[in-house]
Structures are given as C-alpha cells and as structure tokens.
Design a protein around this motif. Structure first.
Motif, short mmCIF file in Angstrom:
data_model
loop_
_atom_site.label_atom_id
_atom_site.label_comp_id
_atom_site.label_asym_id
_atom_site.label_seq_id
_atom_site.Cartn_x
_atom_site.Cartn_y
_atom_site.Cartn_z
N TYR A 288 0.84 -1.19 0.00
CA TYR A 288 0.00 0.00 0.00
C TYR A 288 0.87 1.25 0.00
O TYR A 288 2.06 1.20 0.34
N LYS A 289 0.27 2.35 -0.37
CA LYS A 289 0.94 3.64 -0.32
C LYS A 289 0.14 4.58 0.58
O LYS A 289 -1.09 4.53 0.61
N TYR A 290 0.86 5.39 1.31
CA TYR A 290 0.23 6.37 2.19
C TYR A 290 1.02 7.67 2.04
O TYR A 290 2.13 7.78 2.55
N THR B 142 -11.71 6.40 4.44
CA THR B 142 -12.20 5.24 5.20
C THR B 142 -11.21 4.77 6.26
O THR B 142 -11.57 4.03 7.18
N GLY B 143 -9.95 5.15 6.15
CA GLY B 143 -8.96 4.80 7.15
C GLY B 143 -8.57 3.33 7.15
O GLY B 143 -8.94 2.56 6.27
N GLU C 178 -6.19 6.34 11.06
CA GLU C 178 -5.32 6.98 10.06
C GLU C 178 -6.07 7.45 8.82
O GLU C 178 -5.62 7.30 7.68
N SER C 179 -7.24 8.03 9.04
CA SER C 179 -8.01 8.55 7.91
C SER C 179 -7.56 9.97 7.58
O SER C 179 -6.97 10.67 8.42
N GLN D 37 3.99 6.13 8.89
CA GLN D 37 4.02 4.72 8.49
C GLN D 37 5.28 3.94 8.86
O GLN D 37 5.19 2.74 9.16
N LYS E 235 -5.92 1.77 6.44
CA LYS E 235 -5.20 1.26 5.27
C LYS E 235 -4.04 0.37 5.68
O LYS E 235 -3.89 -0.76 5.20
N THR F 59 -0.39 7.69 11.40
CA THR F 59 -0.09 8.14 10.04
C THR F 59 1.41 8.13 9.72
O THR F 59 1.78 8.23 8.56
N ILE G 116 -8.63 11.98 0.60
CA ILE G 116 -7.56 11.10 0.12
C ILE G 116 -7.69 9.69 0.72
O ILE G 116 -7.65 8.69 0.01
N TYR G 117 -7.84 9.61 2.04
CA TYR G 117 -8.00 8.32 2.73
C TYR G 117 -9.20 8.41 3.68
O TYR G 117 -9.05 8.37 4.90
#
Length: 340
Positions: A97-99, A222-223, A214-215, A185, A225, A183, A219-220
């Motif tokens: 995944y990417k964050y 739903t959190g 971490e929503s 990572q 990830k 957040t 962009i994110y």
C-alpha cells in the motif's frame, strides 16, 4: 499485572501498558510519565522476512504474515514438526500500500495447515534460511490467553513484552492500538519488528483501536489502510465482510472481536453480523464466549467516559441475551473490572 484463573480458561492480563500505573495510598492511581519511543531498525537483507507474525484461521490452520523490502520475495511458507525438516509447503498472496509519500514493502500472507493441536511447528518464509517456530493451541480446554491492549513501542512496551514472553500462553488477544503509528508509516514497520519475537511464536489475534484509523479527508476517507494490509484476521471465515470485526473459535472458546470505529447501530453490517454470529454458538461445544473491543462501555476515566456509550446502547443487549461471559476493552490505560 493480574492473573485470573478460571476453572477451565486461564486469562493472563497485561495491564496498564503505556504508560503503567502505580497504586497510591489513597486508592487513586497515579500515571507514570511516558517513556521514549523505541525505533526497531531493519537489520536483515531486503529479501529476508521481517515483521513475522501468525494468526489463527479456522480450527486447524494458521496464517503466516511477513514483510520483505524486495518486491521479488515469494509468498511461500515451508513447515514441519522437526527443525530444518519441512514436509509441508503452502503458497499465499501478497499486497502492498501507499500512504502519501510512503510505500510499504511487500506484505505476504500465507495460510498453512491442517495442523495438529498443541504441537510445535518449525517454518521458514519465502525460501529464507531463517527458521521460526510456533506452538498450536490445544484442541480442548484448558486454554490460556494473554490479553494486552494499547501496546505501542516504548520502553513500557518492552516491559510488557517481557511479561508476555515469560508465560507459556496459547493465544494473545489485543483489543486495539497496536503501533501508535498515527499516520507515520515507518512506525508500523518498527512495531512489526519489535513484536516479531513474540508474534511469530504464538498466534496474535487483534482488533483495531483509534490509533489504527489513520483517515484523511478525501484522500483516505475510510482509514485503516495500514492495519488492514498488515494485520489480516480471519474475518471471512466467520462470515464478516470486514477485517475490523470477526470471530474465531479455539478449544471450546468463542472469541468475538468487535470494531469500535466502524458502524455498529442496528442497521449496520456489524450489528447484523454480530446478531448472526451469536445465534450460531453452541454453548454445549463452546462453553466460553469472550468479547473484545477497544473503547470500553464502562469506565471511570473522566477523559474517556462516554466514548463507548453509543456502541453500548446498540449492542449490549445482544451480548447480555447471549450470556457472554466476559468483555475486555482497552483505550484508557488502566485496569478496572466490573462484576454483576
């Protein structure tokens, strides 16, 4: 630290994890100051497995999860009942995944089995020479759980892990707040490395806490990830559609892991799933029913009071009518118990 021994089910509770608490003379608890975060560095090659941890899948299978920096690592586990002798082999899948600007390594998930109960297995991941081992839980009671919440990765965490490692428990239950990455990572990678000596030897069954959300708007939205990619639990096997809530059975005990940070009202998928899951339990075969969630429904910590109230109003009656034996929660970093 409190040890609670029941007739056929033993629960070793790791309390006050980060930070710990001391009992004062006036019966109040005094919070000790926080300790520094421990960053566990990556010291292996890019192709070697790191952050190895295992989790239960069904009655006689185990999921082995790990990360490689190399994108060419194979999702293969070899295993057997003697060191260096692997008569079993299974292939799984990988994800990543990417964050924002962070890109994870290759995250592998392989399910192995069928496995015999109460048996030590030796295994290696992705063809690496490094060997790990784990012990499967017993098929019948007695059974011993270690329960630890809000683990983090500080000097307090090290003390907690030493306590966990000092007992021969069967399964660890963690009701949320794993890495405290929030957040950032790389802290997920560091957490995976600090718990590997323990989580690679006994199954760790976890559910999410507020630090896993971490929503980020748009962009994110739903959190979860990183949590969903790294800590895959057997939700599909229990009829759930979300990794954020699920159940499993082990040695006459039905364990339900609920999600405090996903919809839980009477119209929600989680509520309907819980209703159906409780209805399937045969108390003659599984005399113990244990529930874990992150935000407690009852607590005396004024900073956190009411945070679990909406979920309590929605779901408490379901648990009460099903005669659930015990509910464990995290979040408040203190040990309280309520007996009716």
């Amino acid at each position: 630290m409190k040890k609670l021994c029941l007739p056929v089910l033993s629960l070793f509770l790791i309390i006050c994890l980060s930070p710990q608490l001391l009992k004062a003379q006036d019966d109040d608890f005094i919070r000790q100051p926080p300790r520094r975060v421990i960053l566990t560095k990556h010291t292996r090659s890019d192709s070697d497995p790191q952050q190895v941890h295992i989790s239960l899948v069904g009655k006689d299978h185990m999921r082995v999860s790990w990360v490689t920096d190399s994108k060419h690592g194979k999702s293969v586990v070899e295993y057997g009942k003697a060191p260096g002798k692997y008569n079993g082999k299974a292939t799984g899948e990988d994800t990543s995944y990417k964050y924002f600007f962070y890109s994870s390594g290759k995250i592998h998930h392989v399910t192995i089995g069928p496995l015999e109960p109460a048996t030590i297995y030796y295994y290696r991941c992705g063809g690496s020479e490094q060997e790990f081992s784990f012990k499967t839980p017993p098929q019948k009671l007695p059974l011993e759980f270690a329960v630890a919440g809000d683990l983090g990765q500080t000097e307090w965490t090290n003390a907690t892990l030493e306590h966990i490692g000092s007992i021969d428990y069967d399964v660890l239950l963690l009701p949320g707040d794993l890495s405290y990455a929030d957040t950032h990572q790389p802290l997920w990678d560091s957490f995976g490395r600090i718990v590997e000596p323990y989580a690679s030897k006994r199954p760790w069954m976890v559910t999410e806490g507020n630090h896993e959300i971490e929503s980020f708007p748009i962009i994110y939205p739903t959190g979860f990830k990183a949590y969903n990619a790294r800590w895959r639990m057997p939700y599909q096997e229990s009829g759930s559609t979300s990794n954020l809530y699920y159940s499993f059975e082990v040695a006459g005990t039905h364990v339900i892991m609920l999600g405090s940070y996903v919809e839980f009202d009477a119209e929600s998928d989680q509520y309907r799933w819980l209703q159906a899951d409780l209805a399937k339990i045969d108390r003659k075969k599984t005399p113990w029913v244990v529930v874990l969630l992150h935000a407690p429904w009852y607590n005396t910590n004024t900073a956190h009071q009411g945070e679990g109230e909406s979920m309590r109003k929605a779901m408490e009656e379901l648990l009460y009518n099903a005669r659930v034996d015990v509910v464990f929660a995290g979040h408040v970093h203190a040990y309280e118990r309520f007996v009716s």
